[in-house]
Design an enzyme around this catalytic site. Structure first.
Site, short mmCIF file in Angstrom:
data_model
loop_
_atom_site.label_atom_id
_atom_site.label_comp_id
_atom_site.label_asym_id
_atom_site.label_seq_id
_atom_site.Cartn_x
_atom_site.Cartn_y
_atom_site.Cartn_z
N ASP A 214 0.86 -1.19 0.00
CA ASP A 214 0.00 0.00 0.00
C ASP A 214 0.89 1.24 0.00
O ASP A 214 2.13 1.14 0.04
CB ASP A 214 -0.96 -0.01 1.21
CG ASP A 214 -2.26 0.76 0.94
OD1 ASP A 214 -2.19 1.98 0.75
OD2 ASP A 214 -3.33 0.13 0.90
N HIS A 253 -12.42 -0.44 -8.08
CA HIS A 253 -13.62 0.41 -8.23
C HIS A 253 -13.34 1.86 -7.79
O HIS A 253 -14.16 2.73 -7.99
CB HIS A 253 -14.83 -0.20 -7.50
CG HIS A 253 -14.78 -0.11 -6.00
ND1 HIS A 253 -15.87 -0.35 -5.20
CD2 HIS A 253 -13.77 0.17 -5.16
CE1 HIS A 253 -15.54 -0.21 -3.93
NE2 HIS A 253 -14.27 0.10 -3.88
C1 LIG Z 1 -10.85 1.21 -0.44
S1 LIG Z 1 -9.27 0.90 0.18
C2 LIG Z 1 -9.28 -0.89 0.23
C3 LIG Z 1 -8.31 -1.43 1.23
C4 LIG Z 1 -8.35 -2.94 1.43
N1 LIG Z 1 -8.06 -3.63 0.20
C5 LIG Z 1 -9.67 -3.36 2.02
O1 LIG Z 1 -10.48 -3.94 1.30
O2 LIG Z 1 -9.88 -3.12 3.22
C6 LIG Z 1 -8.16 1.25 -1.16
C7 LIG Z 1 -6.71 1.13 -0.78
O3 LIG Z 1 -5.90 1.48 -1.93
C8 LIG Z 1 -4.74 2.14 -1.45
N2 LIG Z 1 -4.10 2.92 -2.52
C9 LIG Z 1 -4.55 4.06 -3.11
N3 LIG Z 1 -3.67 4.49 -4.03
C10 LIG Z 1 -2.64 3.59 -4.03
C11 LIG Z 1 -1.42 3.52 -4.76
N4 LIG Z 1 -1.11 4.43 -5.69
N5 LIG Z 1 -0.59 2.48 -4.51
C12 LIG Z 1 -0.91 1.54 -3.56
N6 LIG Z 1 -2.07 1.56 -2.84
C13 LIG Z 1 -2.92 2.59 -3.07
C14 LIG Z 1 -5.31 3.02 -0.34
O4 LIG Z 1 -4.29 3.51 0.53
C15 LIG Z 1 -6.29 2.06 0.35
O5 LIG Z 1 -5.68 1.34 1.38
#
Ligand SMILES: C[S@@+](CC[C@H](N)C(=O)[O-])C[C@H]1O[C@@H](n2cnc3c(N)ncnc32)[C@H](O)[C@@H]1O
Length: 342
Positions: A214, A253
């Site tokens: 992440d 999404h």
């Molecule tokens: C809606 S959350 C889902 C988290 C986890 N998969 C869950 O279901 O609980 C989306 C995740 O994508 C991560 N994220 C956003 N942009 C990112 C990037 N450029 N690289 C890696 N992770 C990213 C966010 O920090 C967040 O933890």
């Protein structure tokens, strides 16, 4: 009769924003947890005595009663007899700190930062088709992920939401999907958030070595140590760590097609030939009438969208993935595991 019904319907729509705020008030007062600790319903005066003992502040029992009755009229909590309140199957979801809690989702969506986003919804209609901006970014000048990195109060709400909602989703996945046994060894959870999901997978399938990948601020402040899980910080738009399989829950999404394709391309490059991507996400049917709005939350908070089965197929095929399978998850409505292979 018809005119009167539509009049009432319009009135109820005009004030429909109020329910999440009443729920927020009840959660902030701690009432769902007080009722959960009692083996019988409690009179509002006694609820206020408990609140005063806990906080040192007198609580107005008439106001507390009106708040509770407003929710009872919507079948959230039960009042039986008059002035005595207890849980029912809906209100139990509001108990904070349990693995099956919606409390953090209500606190997040009714937060000032969250609410501010909705005021900018109409501006998105003026954006070009390739825009990936969100109403949240319009309101705050940064994405929800960047905002969480810089605002500790919002970060608490955000990680609280990921933890409790993550529990509900991963439990549904482990119940409804049998494809983890065949993961050779390393499973990379891309956008894994707190690391909770991959830790639960590793617990259930101890032959798997879990990687939680992440953004740096999430890895630095949102994770804990889970046995069998390595946390790696990075940017999925640049590259993702190599693994035998990739897991991605509620991530794609959040992004429009252009951005989602960029992430999938990096996932494809990180897999061996025959390697599998396991996506957990929404399968959207725009024509199905439901009680929840399945799509707009994405537009408002992240600039993303929900996708139909054929849109998922197209997206995955565009980055070289084949043999796409959909495995609906009965415990978490509208969610499915979408499996595809390199
Ligand atoms: C809606 S959350 C889902 C988290 C986890 N998969 C869950 O279901 O609980 C989306 C995740 O994508 C991560 N994220 C956003 N942009 C990112 C990037 N450029 N690289 C890696 N992770 C990213 C966010 O920090 C967040 O933890």
């Amino acid at each position: 009769m018809e005119a009167l019904d539509s009049y009432h319907m319009m009135l109820s729509l005009a004030e429909s924003f109020s329910t999440p705020f009443v729920i927020k008030a009840i959660i902030k007062l701690g009432i769902p947890n007080i009722l959960a600790k009692s083996d019988k319903p409690i009179h509002v005066d006694e609820i206020c005595t408990i609140l005063q003992a806990a906080t040192g502040q007198a609580h107005n029992s008439e106001i507390v009663r009106r708040l509770m009755q407003s929710l009872c009229r919507k079948n959230i909590f039960e009042e039986q007899p008059a002035g005595v309140f207890g849980h029912n199957s809906l209100s139990r979801w509001l108990i904070d700190g349990t693995p099956k809690s919606f409390a953090s989702l209500f606190l997040l969506t009714t937060s000032e930062a969250g609410q501010a986003a909705w005021h900018h919804l109409h501006e998105l209609a003026l954006e070009g088709t390739s825009s990936s901006t969100s109403a949240f970014a319009k309101a705050h000048g940064k994405s929800i992920f960047e905002f969480a990195a810089n605002d500790p109060v919002f970060a608490d709400l955000w990680f609280g939401f990921l933890n409790s909602f993550g529990h509900i989703i991963i439990n549904g996945v482990l119940e409804g999907y049998d494809g983890f046994q065949s993961v050779a060894q390393v499973l990379v959870d891309v956008g894994g958030g707190t690391g909770l999901s991959v830790s639960k997978i590793v617990q259930a399938f101890p032959h798997i070595k879990g990687v939680n990948f992440d953004l740096p601020h999430t890895i630095a402040s949102g994770t804990q140590n889970f046995p069998g899980v390595e946390h790696i910080a990075g940017d999925m738009f640049e590259s993702v760590p190599k693994g035998d399989a990739i897991y991605m829950q509620k991530v794609l999404h959040n992004w429009n097609d252009e951005k989602a394709k960029a992430v999938l391309k990096n996932c494809y490059n990180a897999l061996p030939v025959g390697g599998k991507i396991i996506i957990v996400d929404h399968i959207f049917d725009p024509h199905q009438k439901t009680v929840i709005d399945q799509d707009l939350g994405m537009l408002v908070f992240t600039g993303g969208k929900q996708r139909s089965a054929s849109e998922w197929r197209e997206l995955l095929a565009s980055q070289g993935f084949s043999n796409v399978n959909f495995k609906p998850l009965p415990a978490v409505k509208f969610q499915a595991v979408i499996e595809a292979f390199k």
